[in-house]
Design a protein around this motif. Sequence first.
Motif, PDB file in Angstrom:
ATOM      1  N   UNK A  27      -1.438   4.394  -7.725  1.00  0.00           N
ATOM      2  CA  UNK A  27      -0.306   5.410  -7.193  1.00  0.00           C
ATOM      3  C   UNK A  27      -0.298   5.418  -5.746  1.00  0.00           C
ATOM      4  N   UNK A  28       0.877   5.519  -5.279  1.00  0.00           N
ATOM      5  CA  UNK A  28       0.563   5.695  -3.699  1.00  0.00           C
ATOM      6  C   UNK A  28       1.984   6.047  -2.852  1.00  0.00           C
ATOM      7  N   UNK A  29       1.992   6.193  -1.737  1.00  0.00           N
ATOM      8  CA  UNK A  29       3.282   6.440  -0.945  1.00  0.00           C
ATOM      9  C   UNK A  29       3.163   5.607   0.405  1.00  0.00           C
ATOM     10  N   UNK A  30       4.064   5.095   0.786  1.00  0.00           N
ATOM     11  CA  UNK A  30       4.358   4.451   1.933  1.00  0.00           C
ATOM     12  C   UNK A  30       5.493   4.946   2.920  1.00  0.00           C
ATOM     13  N   UNK A  31       5.100   5.351   4.171  1.00  0.00           N
ATOM     14  CA  UNK A  31       6.045   5.945   4.980  1.00  0.00           C
ATOM     15  C   UNK A  31       6.664   5.007   6.157  1.00  0.00           C
ATOM     16  N   UNK A  32       7.912   4.368   5.726  1.00  0.00           N
ATOM     17  CA  UNK A  32       8.207   3.404   6.740  1.00  0.00           C
ATOM     18  C   UNK A  32       8.746   3.988   8.127  1.00  0.00           C
ATOM     19  N   UNK A  33       8.631   2.989   9.139  1.00  0.00           N
ATOM     20  CA  UNK A  33       9.001   3.259  10.361  1.00  0.00           C
ATOM     21  C   UNK A  33       9.621   2.179  11.062  1.00  0.00           C
ATOM     22  N   UNK A  34      10.587   2.121  11.895  1.00  0.00           N
ATOM     23  CA  UNK A  34      11.324   1.075  12.706  1.00  0.00           C
ATOM     24  C   UNK A  34      12.573   0.803  12.517  1.00  0.00           C
ATOM     25  N   UNK A  35      13.187   1.678  12.892  1.00  0.00           N
ATOM     26  CA  UNK A  35      14.745   1.678  13.115  1.00  0.00           C
ATOM     27  C   UNK A  35      15.349   2.125  11.722  1.00  0.00           C
ATOM     28  N   UNK A  36      16.627   1.957  11.476  1.00  0.00           N
ATOM     29  CA  UNK A  36      17.681   1.978  10.262  1.00  0.00           C
ATOM     30  C   UNK A  36      17.193   1.315   9.258  1.00  0.00           C
ATOM     31  N   UNK A  37      16.973  -0.112   9.405  1.00  0.00           N
ATOM     32  CA  UNK A  37      16.718  -0.888   8.517  1.00  0.00           C
ATOM     33  C   UNK A  37      15.083  -1.278   8.232  1.00  0.00           C
ATOM     34  N   UNK A  38      14.406  -1.170   9.468  1.00  0.00           N
ATOM     35  CA  UNK A  38      12.992  -1.917   9.093  1.00  0.00           C
ATOM     36  C   UNK A  38      12.119  -1.024   8.584  1.00  0.00           C
ATOM     37  N   UNK A  44       8.958  -0.417   1.221  1.00  0.00           N
ATOM     38  CA  UNK A  44       9.063  -1.091  -0.101  1.00  0.00           C
ATOM     39  C   UNK A  44       8.500  -2.525  -0.155  1.00  0.00           C
ATOM     40  N   UNK A  45       8.524  -2.984   0.737  1.00  0.00           N
ATOM     41  CA  UNK A  45       7.653  -4.323   0.900  1.00  0.00           C
ATOM     42  C   UNK A  45       6.077  -4.242   0.657  1.00  0.00           C
ATOM     43  N   UNK A  46       5.678  -3.101   1.544  1.00  0.00           N
ATOM     44  CA  UNK A  46       4.181  -2.919   1.128  1.00  0.00           C
ATOM     45  C   UNK A  46       3.872  -2.475  -0.305  1.00  0.00           C
ATOM     46  N   UNK A  47       4.589  -1.644  -0.919  1.00  0.00           N
ATOM     47  CA  UNK A  47       4.607  -1.151  -2.408  1.00  0.00           C
ATOM     48  C   UNK A  47       4.482  -2.346  -3.189  1.00  0.00           C
ATOM     49  N   UNK A  48       5.535  -3.306  -2.880  1.00  0.00           N
ATOM     50  CA  UNK A  48       5.641  -4.366  -3.884  1.00  0.00           C
ATOM     51  C   UNK A  48       4.519  -5.253  -3.769  1.00  0.00           C
ATOM     52  N   UNK A  68      -3.913  -4.348   0.509  1.00  0.00           N
ATOM     53  CA  UNK A  68      -3.460  -3.659   1.803  1.00  0.00           C
ATOM     54  C   UNK A  68      -3.098  -4.619   2.810  1.00  0.00           C
ATOM     55  N   UNK A  69      -4.100  -5.425   3.119  1.00  0.00           N
ATOM     56  CA  UNK A  69      -4.169  -6.417   4.143  1.00  0.00           C
ATOM     57  C   UNK A  69      -3.078  -7.624   3.900  1.00  0.00           C
ATOM     58  N   UNK A  70      -2.888  -7.998   2.634  1.00  0.00           N
ATOM     59  CA  UNK A  70      -1.819  -8.903   2.166  1.00  0.00           C
ATOM     60  C   UNK A  70      -0.387  -8.293   2.387  1.00  0.00           C
ATOM     61  N   UNK A  71      -0.213  -6.901   2.352  1.00  0.00           N
ATOM     62  CA  UNK A  71       0.799  -6.306   2.651  1.00  0.00           C
ATOM     63  C   UNK A  71       1.275  -6.235   4.117  1.00  0.00           C
ATOM     64  N   UNK A  72       0.007  -6.270   5.158  1.00  0.00           N
ATOM     65  CA  UNK A  72       0.251  -6.299   6.235  1.00  0.00           C
ATOM     66  C   UNK A  72       0.712  -7.566   6.496  1.00  0.00           C
ATOM     67  N   UNK A  92       0.441   3.691   4.359  1.00  0.00           N
ATOM     68  CA  UNK A  92       0.105   3.272   3.024  1.00  0.00           C
ATOM     69  C   UNK A  92      -1.173   4.262   2.647  1.00  0.00           C
ATOM     70  N   UNK A  93      -0.871   4.943   1.562  1.00  0.00           N
ATOM     71  CA  UNK A  93      -1.912   5.662   1.279  1.00  0.00           C
ATOM     72  C   UNK A  93      -2.022   5.447  -0.445  1.00  0.00           C
ATOM     73  N   UNK A  94      -3.024   4.881  -0.983  1.00  0.00           N
ATOM     74  CA  UNK A  94      -2.928   4.502  -2.436  1.00  0.00           C
ATOM     75  C   UNK A  94      -4.237   4.911  -2.983  1.00  0.00           C
ATOM     76  N   UNK A  95      -3.978   5.458  -4.344  1.00  0.00           N
ATOM     77  CA  UNK A  95      -5.023   5.708  -5.239  1.00  0.00           C
ATOM     78  C   UNK A  95      -4.899   5.077  -6.349  1.00  0.00           C
ATOM     79  N   UNK A  96      -6.140   4.206  -6.638  1.00  0.00           N
ATOM     80  CA  UNK A  96      -6.278   3.516  -7.828  1.00  0.00           C
ATOM     81  C   UNK A  96      -7.402   4.283  -8.801  1.00  0.00           C
TER      82      UNK A  96
END
Length: 223
Positions: A27-38, A44-48, A68-72, A92-96
Motif C-alpha cells: 500500500x502507498x501514496x505518491x504525491x506528484x509535483x512538476x506542472x500540470x502534466x508532470x 502514477x509512474x512511481x506507483x507502477x 523505489x530506486x527503480x522508480x527514481x 513516495x510512502x509505501x507500506x509492505x
Amino acid sequence: MIVAARTHAGHVRPVNQDTLLLGEHLYGVADGMGGHKGGGVASTGAVAVIGEMLLRRDPDEKLLEAGIQAANRRIYAQQAQDKELEGMGTTVTVLWEGEAQVYIGHVGDSRAYLLRDGAFTQVTQDHSVVAEMMRQGVLTREKAKHHPYRNVITRAVGTSSGIEVDVIRQDKQPGDVWLLCSDGLHGMVEEAQIEETLKSLPLEEAAQRLLNLALENGGQDNI
C-alpha cells in the motif's frame, strides 16, 4: 490487513496528482509535483514501477529500497527525454506487510502514522526544509505551519539520478492502525483531529471523515 482508501483533487488544484498504491499486502501514496502534466506522470509512474517490482514477492527491506530506486531512475530518465516533463518528481510512502513485520519505504513529505495502544505517532520523517529546521531546533511546530518554505521538499523521487530512501521495519501488533497520507491531509487537518477520528470511527467512516475534514478546512491541495 483491512484497508480503506480515499483521494480527492481538493478545491484548488485542477487535477489530482496524488496516486494510491493498493495491492495485496502493498500500500502507498505518491504525491506528484512538476506542472500540470508532470506531477501526475511522476506519481502514477512511481506507483507502477514499485508495484511491478514488489507485488507477489516476499517483503524485504533491500527489495523495497530497490523498488523505489527503480522508480527514481524511470522518472528521471523520462523527464530527461521530454521537455514537458522537466522538473517533475513525486513523494513516495509505501507500506509492505509481511507476516510479523511491516516495512515502510519513504521519500518526501507524505507520511506514515501508527495508532497503537492509544498512542498516535508519526513514523516517517518529512524530507522538507521546515522539518529540517524543526529538527535543528530553529523553528517551532506552530511557526512551521505558516513558514513560506513549508511546501519545499528536500528529497523526491525522480528529480535527480540518485536518492536516499528511508526504510523502516516495524513489528506488527494486533489492533495496529496505519495511516498513509499526502500533505493534502496532514497539512490541512491537525494531528489531534486525525488521531481522534481514527480512534472514534470504523475504518471506512474514518477515511471518509478525514477526507471531509481536509476539504472543510480549505482543500488547498490534492488529498
